[in-house]
Write an enzyme that holds these catalytic residues in place. Sequence first.
Site, PDB file in Angstrom:
ATOM      1  N   TRP A  30       0.851  -1.387   0.128  1.00 43.68           N
ATOM      2  CA  TRP A  30       0.071  -0.068   0.063  1.00 43.68           C
ATOM      3  C   TRP A  30       0.774   1.196   0.002  1.00 43.68           C
ATOM      4  O   TRP A  30       1.954   1.105   0.775  1.00 43.68           O
ATOM      5  CB  TRP A  30      -0.978  -0.082   1.398  1.00 43.68           C
ATOM      6  CG  TRP A  30      -2.041  -0.866   1.250  1.00 43.68           C
ATOM      7  CD1 TRP A  30      -2.445  -2.054   1.548  1.00 43.68           C
ATOM      8  CD2 TRP A  30      -3.294  -0.335   0.250  1.00 43.68           C
ATOM      9  NE1 TRP A  30      -3.802  -2.423   1.172  1.00 43.68           N
ATOM     10  CE2 TRP A  30      -4.315  -1.369   0.579  1.00 43.68           C
ATOM     11  CE3 TRP A  30      -3.594   0.827  -0.313  1.00 43.68           C
ATOM     12  CZ2 TRP A  30      -5.528  -1.499  -0.296  1.00 43.68           C
ATOM     13  CZ3 TRP A  30      -4.948   0.955  -0.810  1.00 43.68           C
ATOM     14  CH2 TRP A  30      -6.078  -0.341  -0.711  1.00 43.68           C
ATOM     15  N   ALA A  61      -0.259  -2.996   6.333  1.00 36.30           N
ATOM     16  CA  ALA A  61       0.671  -2.664   7.449  1.00 36.30           C
ATOM     17  C   ALA A  61       0.208  -3.664   8.495  1.00 36.30           C
ATOM     18  O   ALA A  61       1.110  -4.040   9.452  1.00 36.30           O
ATOM     19  CB  ALA A  61       0.224  -1.126   7.969  1.00 36.30           C
ATOM     20  N   VAL A  62      -1.076  -4.230   8.383  1.00 35.24           N
ATOM     21  CA  VAL A  62      -1.386  -5.172   9.549  1.00 35.24           C
ATOM     22  C   VAL A  62      -0.489  -6.310   9.547  1.00 35.24           C
ATOM     23  O   VAL A  62      -0.371  -6.860  10.620  1.00 35.24           O
ATOM     24  CB  VAL A  62      -2.881  -5.417   9.300  1.00 35.24           C
ATOM     25  CG1 VAL A  62      -3.347  -6.647  10.106  1.00 35.24           C
ATOM     26  CG2 VAL A  62      -3.791  -3.973   9.429  1.00 35.24           C
ATOM     27  N   GLU A  63      -0.050  -6.456   8.203  1.00 37.90           N
ATOM     28  CA  GLU A  63       0.653  -7.802   8.006  1.00 37.90           C
ATOM     29  C   GLU A  63       1.945  -7.752   8.439  1.00 37.90           C
ATOM     30  O   GLU A  63       2.698  -8.785   8.450  1.00 37.90           O
ATOM     31  CB  GLU A  63       0.576  -8.366   6.821  1.00 37.90           C
ATOM     32  CG  GLU A  63      -1.046  -8.827   6.154  1.00 37.90           C
ATOM     33  CD  GLU A  63      -1.726  -7.539   6.151  1.00 37.90           C
ATOM     34  OE1 GLU A  63      -2.961  -7.898   6.075  1.00 37.90           O
ATOM     35  OE2 GLU A  63      -1.651  -6.564   5.563  1.00 37.90           O
ATOM     36  N   CYS A  89       2.981   3.065   4.980  1.00 41.46           N
ATOM     37  CA  CYS A  89       2.565   4.278   5.140  1.00 41.46           C
ATOM     38  C   CYS A  89       0.920   4.334   5.197  1.00 41.46           C
ATOM     39  O   CYS A  89       0.290   3.625   4.140  1.00 41.46           O
ATOM     40  CB  CYS A  89       3.047   5.218   3.881  1.00 41.46           C
ATOM     41  SG  CYS A  89       2.211   6.762   3.715  1.00 41.46           S
ATOM     42  N   VAL A  90       0.550   4.630   6.426  1.00 45.04           N
ATOM     43  CA  VAL A  90      -0.965   4.543   6.493  1.00 45.04           C
ATOM     44  C   VAL A  90      -1.525   6.136   6.362  1.00 45.04           C
ATOM     45  O   VAL A  90      -1.160   6.986   7.286  1.00 45.04           O
ATOM     46  CB  VAL A  90      -1.369   4.110   7.642  1.00 45.04           C
ATOM     47  CG1 VAL A  90      -2.893   3.880   7.681  1.00 45.04           C
ATOM     48  CG2 VAL A  90      -0.694   2.656   7.932  1.00 45.04           C
ATOM     49  N   ASP A  94     -11.607   8.498   5.149  1.00 42.67           N
ATOM     50  CA  ASP A  94     -12.929   8.941   5.721  1.00 42.67           C
ATOM     51  C   ASP A  94     -13.500   8.185   6.730  1.00 42.67           C
ATOM     52  O   ASP A  94     -14.672   8.578   7.324  1.00 42.67           O
ATOM     53  CB  ASP A  94     -14.006   9.137   4.548  1.00 42.67           C
ATOM     54  CG  ASP A  94     -13.446  10.191   3.576  1.00 42.67           C
ATOM     55  OD1 ASP A  94     -12.677  11.353   4.051  1.00 42.67           O
ATOM     56  OD2 ASP A  94     -13.920   9.933   2.394  1.00 42.67           O
ATOM     57  N   HIS A  97     -11.044   3.383   9.948  1.00 46.16           N
ATOM     58  CA  HIS A  97     -10.233   2.171   9.607  1.00 46.16           C
ATOM     59  C   HIS A  97      -8.464   2.691   9.932  1.00 46.16           C
ATOM     60  O   HIS A  97      -7.796   1.684  10.378  1.00 46.16           O
ATOM     61  CB  HIS A  97     -10.105   1.688   8.222  1.00 46.16           C
ATOM     62  CG  HIS A  97      -9.257   0.908   7.689  1.00 46.16           C
ATOM     63  ND1 HIS A  97      -7.998   1.042   6.848  1.00 46.16           N
ATOM     64  CD2 HIS A  97      -9.390  -0.584   7.747  1.00 46.16           C
ATOM     65  CE1 HIS A  97      -7.492  -0.210   6.624  1.00 46.16           C
ATOM     66  NE2 HIS A  97      -8.378  -1.035   7.107  1.00 46.16           N
ATOM     67  N   TYR A 122      10.361   0.973  14.081  1.00 48.01           N
ATOM     68  CA  TYR A 122       8.898   1.601  13.709  1.00 48.01           C
ATOM     69  C   TYR A 122       9.189   2.620  12.440  1.00 48.01           C
ATOM     70  O   TYR A 122       9.601   3.576  12.872  1.00 48.01           O
ATOM     71  CB  TYR A 122       8.302   1.960  14.888  1.00 48.01           C
ATOM     72  CG  TYR A 122       6.853   2.381  14.633  1.00 48.01           C
ATOM     73  CD1 TYR A 122       5.938   1.539  14.499  1.00 48.01           C
ATOM     74  CD2 TYR A 122       6.596   3.428  14.023  1.00 48.01           C
ATOM     75  CE1 TYR A 122       4.344   1.618  14.244  1.00 48.01           C
ATOM     76  CE2 TYR A 122       5.155   3.833  13.768  1.00 48.01           C
ATOM     77  CZ  TYR A 122       4.083   3.094  13.752  1.00 48.01           C
ATOM     78  OH  TYR A 122       2.789   3.460  13.562  1.00 48.01           O
TER      79      TYR A 122
END
Length: 158
Positions: A30, A61-63, A89-90, A94, A97, A122
């Site tokens: 992502w 990112a969750v993985e 990068c998150v 809207d 999440h 991190y």
Amino acid sequence: MATQGNSDLYNMNAGILKKDACVVLVKTEWNAAIVNELEAGCIAVFKQYGVKHQTLIVPGAVEITFAIKRCWERNKNSEAPDAFIALGCVIKGDTPHFDYVCDFVTQGVLQLNLMLPIPTIYGVLTVNTEAQAKERIGGAHGHKGEEAAITALKMINS
């Protein structure tokens, strides 16, 4: 505000670098343009100090934390790395999440640092806009990929 000018991070006189160090980067698919720049910053620092590296790619990112834990478990008895760097990068959208993903990866990296005998750095940007992300890959806020790599090198020796 976290700016490059208010830190001694780039001062590499704080310790002796481990010879033949190896760092594993775990990066997300992502926001690839941003994450690839974070990775490039890490690699530039590693080349400067002669550090071996490897990159693992995960969907999001969750993985990241699962991939780091699995990599450690598979390699701890043979060619174990000296550190991991989580790169992602998150960007806020809207929905809530963003909050869940940021919390998940932050808590996951915390748990890895408490569980593993090597550091997990991190290197995940959690920003409101793409412009803010770009400011952190060589803009007004420095280069967070370079900073993550330097942090890893310093933590390997602590």
